[in-house]
Scaffold this active site. Structure first.
Site, PDB file in Angstrom:
ATOM      1  N   ILE A 176       0.836  -1.205   0.000  1.00 58.78           N
ATOM      2  CA  ILE A 176       0.000   0.000   0.000  1.00 58.78           C
ATOM      3  C   ILE A 176       0.870   1.254   0.000  1.00 58.78           C
ATOM      4  CG2 ILE A 176      -1.737   1.293   1.288  1.00 58.78           C
ATOM      5  CD1 ILE A 176      -2.682  -1.473   2.384  1.00 58.78           C
ATOM      6  N   ASP A 195      10.944   3.222   6.812  1.00 58.95           N
ATOM      7  CA  ASP A 195      10.638   1.798   6.912  1.00 58.95           C
ATOM      8  C   ASP A 195      11.970   1.059   6.990  1.00 58.95           C
ATOM      9  OD1 ASP A 195      10.015  -0.893   6.548  1.00 58.95           O
ATOM     10  OD2 ASP A 195       8.382  -0.468   5.162  1.00 58.95           O
ATOM     11  N   ALA A 255      -4.298   2.633   8.298  1.00 55.81           N
ATOM     12  CA  ALA A 255      -3.624   1.332   8.324  1.00 55.81           C
ATOM     13  C   ALA A 255      -4.138   0.476   9.479  1.00 55.81           C
ATOM     14  CB  ALA A 255      -2.115   1.535   8.427  1.00 55.81           C
ATOM     15  N   ARG A 256      -3.654   0.726  10.671  1.00 61.71           N
ATOM     16  CA  ARG A 256      -4.061  -0.008  11.869  1.00 61.71           C
ATOM     17  C   ARG A 256      -4.173   0.957  13.037  1.00 61.71           C
ATOM     18  NH1 ARG A 256      -6.285  -5.129  11.778  1.00 61.71           N
ATOM     19  NH2 ARG A 256      -5.373  -6.308  10.077  1.00 61.71           N
ATOM     20  N   ASP A 280      -9.267   6.320   9.616  1.00 59.73           N
ATOM     21  CA  ASP A 280     -10.173   5.268   9.177  1.00 59.73           C
ATOM     22  C   ASP A 280     -10.116   4.064  10.106  1.00 59.73           C
ATOM     23  OD1 ASP A 280     -12.029   4.154   7.200  1.00 59.73           O
ATOM     24  OD2 ASP A 280     -10.395   2.779   6.689  1.00 59.73           O
ATOM     25  N   GLU A 285     -12.896  -0.057  18.093  1.00 63.22           N
ATOM     26  CA  GLU A 285     -13.819   0.063  16.970  1.00 63.22           C
ATOM     27  C   GLU A 285     -15.146  -0.606  17.297  1.00 63.22           C
ATOM     28  OE1 GLU A 285     -12.182  -1.178  13.239  1.00 63.22           O
ATOM     29  OE2 GLU A 285     -10.450   0.160  13.394  1.00 63.22           O
ATOM     30  N   HIS A 304     -13.581   2.548   9.015  1.00 56.02           N
ATOM     31  CA  HIS A 304     -12.740   1.438   8.563  1.00 56.02           C
ATOM     32  C   HIS A 304     -13.139   0.988   7.155  1.00 56.02           C
ATOM     33  CE1 HIS A 304     -10.019  -1.903  10.360  1.00 56.02           C
ATOM     34  NE2 HIS A 304      -9.813  -1.792   9.057  1.00 56.02           N
ATOM     35  N   LEU A 305     -13.096   1.929   6.221  1.00 58.26           N
ATOM     36  CA  LEU A 305     -13.572   1.683   4.863  1.00 58.26           C
ATOM     37  C   LEU A 305     -12.462   1.586   3.819  1.00 58.26           C
ATOM     38  CD1 LEU A 305     -16.637   4.113   4.621  1.00 58.26           C
ATOM     39  CD2 LEU A 305     -16.666   1.642   4.970  1.00 58.26           C
TER      40      LEU A 305
END
Length: 344
Positions: A176, A195, A255-256, A280, A285, A304-305
């Site tokens: 992603i 990263d 992402a998370r 998101d 949640e 969360h879409l």
């Protein structure tokens, strides 16, 4: 061969069955189970995370199945103990978090997953959140529909920020993050990537600059999170990291939820440390009624879409069906989460 197709309201049972039929070119015996996610949120079930339905439902639906394809069904130690003939569980998610991998390996069951199934959808959504935050698209729309015409957003001090020429930091450079980098570079943004596992040549090919996390935060006016959630990355962005951002910076997390410490965010927005926040995913949640960010300024929040496209569902079903085909033909499985089981 009996195959359990345990679908839900996104990757449906019929979609899974159709993909398996197309892959095998035959009509296998199917067991079926329809799960209520996402109408009913997922949660922990029997020691696994992010699952839908119950262990007893899965056990009943298996009915001696050798193979199972699913997105959300819980495959726990109890389920494996009750299904001695099961040999393959193919999960159409980026990681099989609804499967107890230790129990699967002990039971001699291979578990596969579907990396990259939602990469296009999630990358597009992240770009959308970023644009919405930088250009006040979502907040000004909500204000207009509520009866307020914000002409003052055209004042220089309040005007939005273009992507072109802006430094945007991406935390994570997987399937992603790599796509997001290429799109941002096409917009004319200066893209930084943090990263520790990234390939420097791939980062450069995507039009981005590889750097450390602290340097990225200090230099980026906008930051988007794309790392996997591990013990190493949990609360990767906390109050100390937020303090490194330029005043008024924009932060996006699609992402998370666990990558971000949510506790300091409301105050960071009220103080102006953060200029906008686009989310998101969440630490809880759905967020509770007393969630502090509900009345914080300049917040965009979606349920969360990011991965919710029809193409994601189609692609996920095709990926798990391909693993079933490999299993049936005696070929090597492509994406095995518990490779130790293969020697059994």
């Amino acid at each position: 061969m009996r195959i359990l197709a345990a679908g839900d309201e996104f990757v449906g049972t019929d979609l899974l069955k159709a993909a398996v039929r197309a892959e095998l070119g035959t009509e296998p015996e199917f067991g079926e189970l329809s799960l209520p996610w996402p109408v009913v949120p997922f949660g922990p079930v029997g020691g696994v995370n992010e699952a839908s339905g119950t262990e007893d439902e899965v056990i009943e639906a298996l009915g001696g199945a050798e193979v199972a394809v699913t997105q959300m069904a819980p495959f726990t130690k109890k389920v494996f103990a009750a299904a001695p003939g099961l040999r393959l569980v193919s999960v159409c998610r980026g990681g099989p978090v609804n499967v107890d991998l230790t129990a699967a390996t002990e039971a001699g069951v291979a578990v596969t997953y579907a990396p990259g199934r939602n990469a296009a959808a999630a990358a597009e959504f992240a770009i959308g959140l970023l644009l919405a935050a930088l250009r006040r698209i979502a907040t000004s729309s909500a204000e207009l529909l509520a009866g307020t015409w914000r002409g003052d957003y055209y004042a220089y001090a309040n005007a939005g920020i273009e992507l072109e020429g802006t430094t945007v930091g991406l935390v994570g450079h997987g399937a992603i993050g790599s796509r997001v980098a290429r799109v941002l570079a096409a917009f004319g943004a200066h893209v930084l990537v943090a990263d520790p596992y990234a390939d420097p040549a791939k980062v450069a090919a995507d039009g981005a600059e590889l750097t450390g996390l602290d340097d990225l935060l200090r230099r980026s006016f906008a930051v988007s999170l794309h790392a996997r959630l591990t013990e190493e990355t949990r609360h990767l962005i906390d109050a100390d990291k937020l303090a490194l951002l330029p005043e008024g910076a924009v932060l996006v997390n699609s992402a998370r939820g666990g990558l971000l410490d949510y506790a300091p965010l409301a105050e960071a927005l009220r103080s102006g440390r953060l200029g906008a926040l686009a989310l998101d995913v969440y630490d809880v949640e759905p967020p509770p009624p007393d969630w502090p960010l509900r009345d914080a300024p300049n917040v965009i929040a979606t349920p969360h879409l990011a991965g919710a496209s029809r193409q994601t569902a189609d692609r996920a079903a095709a990926i798990v069906a391909a693993e079933v085909g490999r299993y049936v033909r005696g070929e090597a499985l492509a994406n095995v989460a518990n490779p130790d089981v293969l020697g059994r």
